[in-house]
Design an enzyme around this catalytic site. Structure first.
Site, mmCIF file in Angstrom:
data_model
loop_
_atom_site.group_PDB
_atom_site.id
_atom_site.type_symbol
_atom_site.label_atom_id
_atom_site.label_comp_id
_atom_site.label_asym_id
_atom_site.label_seq_id
_atom_site.Cartn_x
_atom_site.Cartn_y
_atom_site.Cartn_z
ATOM 1 N N GLU A 1 11.526 3.289 -1.106
ATOM 2 C CA GLU A 1 11.032 3.877 0.136
ATOM 3 C C GLU A 1 9.593 3.431 0.362
ATOM 4 O O GLU A 1 8.807 3.306 -0.573
ATOM 5 C CB GLU A 1 11.115 5.409 0.067
ATOM 6 C CG GLU A 1 10.878 6.093 1.387
ATOM 7 C CD GLU A 1 11.228 7.576 1.333
ATOM 8 O OE1 GLU A 1 11.697 8.028 0.266
ATOM 9 O OE2 GLU A 1 11.053 8.269 2.351
ATOM 10 N N GLY A 2 9.272 3.133 1.611
ATOM 11 C CA GLY A 2 7.914 2.697 1.948
ATOM 12 C C GLY A 2 7.614 2.976 3.404
ATOM 13 O O GLY A 2 8.340 3.715 4.082
ATOM 14 N N PHE B 1 7.930 1.054 5.860
ATOM 15 C CA PHE B 1 8.923 0.459 6.753
ATOM 16 C C PHE B 1 10.136 1.359 6.931
ATOM 17 O O PHE B 1 10.809 1.329 7.951
ATOM 18 C CB PHE B 1 9.394 -0.890 6.183
ATOM 19 C CG PHE B 1 9.888 -0.783 4.773
ATOM 20 C CD1 PHE B 1 11.168 -0.380 4.481
ATOM 21 C CD2 PHE B 1 9.039 -1.062 3.715
ATOM 22 C CE1 PHE B 1 11.611 -0.266 3.178
ATOM 23 C CE2 PHE B 1 9.472 -0.958 2.404
ATOM 24 C CZ PHE B 1 10.768 -0.557 2.133
ATOM 25 N N ASP C 1 1.090 -9.662 2.098
ATOM 26 C CA ASP C 1 1.364 -8.332 1.549
ATOM 27 C C ASP C 1 1.856 -8.449 0.113
ATOM 28 O O ASP C 1 2.806 -7.785 -0.291
ATOM 29 C CB ASP C 1 2.387 -7.608 2.417
ATOM 30 C CG ASP C 1 2.340 -6.094 2.241
ATOM 31 O OD1 ASP C 1 1.301 -5.591 1.756
ATOM 32 O OD2 ASP C 1 3.317 -5.410 2.579
#
Length: 434
Positions: A136-137, A139, A261
């Site tokens: 999970e992030g 985005f 990134d």
């Protein structure tokens, strides 16, 4: 002077002609026959034959076609001459396109990239169950799903192939652009240490990317586990070399690709701890040979952003080198890029660690406690030296990724020879590599 066009004089006593009426009945048949006969007589007596007329028309068409072609060629030549006179030179090739034009390209899916229906991916993840979440992030979320490799339909865990399904959680111009950007780059990149794109979903409001599944997850999860003993020193060197190969590949493309990134959470590991670089949503093309940099809005993750990029917005391949130095520091220290102290204040890991990296006596203070007593200090010093060069404040003093890769591979070879010396087998190793 009078009008040049005058109406004819009109005599009211003269009878006016009546409009002709269409013939009816037998008169119509007779009239039709008479027209046909007169037409045939005219053709046979005065006009050319049908065959000669057809030949004449074909010659006319050929002549018109030749004239049209010559017109097109001359028009094209005039356009080319105008371009040259303005200094445009030869037509621009995709490799030489400026960044402004590259950004406007519309993404076209590759032939070997599967377009999935949303219903298939929903079924593959058990309706996007929370139990299937593996990451999970910012985005959105990443789910594990199962796909039949032959029919590309949803399958059960015991019969299907595991895939990673990243679902874009937020919507907007920027997020859609990142989604499309990731697909644009991943469909063209092909390297063992770059994650493999399997497919996508672009149905209604759903934006989804499907990757190969990496069973050991992201690098940061292993570094932050207190009792993780699998990530030993030699495996950390192996991971560092794999990431360096991926970034060197990006920078060596015909048009250099800057990841922008690069961080531990975007490094995925397979069963053998082989790393693959993922998440190309922020990637962009680097400067051409005649450019020193490309200008860009500052974007990325705090703690990994190079200082010159943060202050000026000037983007080069050396920006990735700095971020890679932070990843090496994470591998070395087992800490996250933004370190929290006891007084709840935050500070960059790179700023905090730099004084310790340059001192042999202080080096043990920053080495990960899980490996600190199982590491040769000479090897640790060489690794710290590579980190310092990557984290140089001046981008001109940073090495290229090719140079970083060569240094890491040399360190791995030295470690192997050292281990063989311990076992008394180094001479056999040297003979095998002469």
């Amino acid at each position: 002077m009078g009008n040049c066009f005058r109406k004819k004089s009109h005599n009211p006593n003269q009878p006016q002609p009546q409009p002709a009426r269409p013939p009816t009945g037998d008169d119509a048949v007779k009239s039709s026959r008479s027209r046909k006969m007169s037409t045939s007589l005219i053709q046979t007596s005065s006009g050319p034959s049908q065959s000669s007329k057809s030949k004449y028309c074909k010659d006319e068409q050929r002549s018109a076609t030749r004239q049209e072609r010559n017109k097109d060629v001359s028009s094209h030549s005039r356009k080319e001459n105008r371009k040259k006179s303005k200094g445009h030179g030869s037509p621009t090739t995709p490799r030489d396109w400026p960044v402004s034009r590259v950004k406007k390209l519309v993404w076209v899916p590759g032939r070997n990239i599967k377009s999935f229906y949303y219903s298939v991916l929903r079924a593959a993840t058990h309706k996007f169950s929370d139990e299937n979440i593996i990451g999970e992030g910012g985005f959105g979320k990443v789910y594990i799903g199962y796909i039949n490799p032959h029919s590309m339909s949803a399958a059960k865990p015991d019969t299907g192939k595991a895939v990673a399904i990243k679902v874009l959680g937020r919507r907007g111009v920027q997020s859609d652009k990142e989604w499309q950007n990731e697909l644009t780059f991943l469909k063209t990149l092909n390297h063992p240490n770059v994650v493999k794109l399997l497919g996508y979903c672009n149905e209604r409001d759903h934006r989804i990317v499907v990757y190969e599944y990496m069973c050991r997850g992201s690098l940061d999860t292993h570094l932050l586990r207190e009792n993780d003993t699998e990530l030993n020193w030699s495996r950390r060197i192996k991971i560092a070399i794999g990431i360096a190969r991926a970034v060197d590949y990006l920078h060596s493309c015909a048009r250099p690709v800057i990841h922008r990134d690069l961080k531990a959470s975007n490094v995925l590991l397979d069963a053998e701890f082989n790393p693959e670089l993922s998440d190309f949503g922020l990637a962009r093309y680097g400067p051409l040979e005649d450019q020193s940099h490309v200008s860009s809005g500052v974007i990325g993750t705090r703690g990994y952003i190079a200082p010159e990029y943060f202050t000026t917005g000037h983007l080069t391949v050396k920006t990735d080198v700095y971020s890679f130095g932070v990843v090496l520091l994470e591998l070395f220290s087992g800490c996250v890029a933004v370190k929290r102290s006891r007084d709840t204040s935050e500070r960059d890991l790179a700023v905090w660690a730099k004084p310790h990296l340059s001192s042999h006596m202080e080096l043990r203070k920053i080495i990960d406690k899980k490996i600190v007593w199982n590491i040769d200090m000479d090897e640790a010093q060489k690794f710290a030296s590579i980190i310092c060069r990557c984290l140089s404040s001046d981008p001109k003093n940073r090495p290229t990724m090719g140079e970083v890769l060569a240094s890491l591979e040399q360190l791995e070879q030295d470690m192997l020879l050292s281990n063989l010396n311990t076992l008394g087998l180094s001479k056999y190793y040297r003979r095998a590599h002469i």
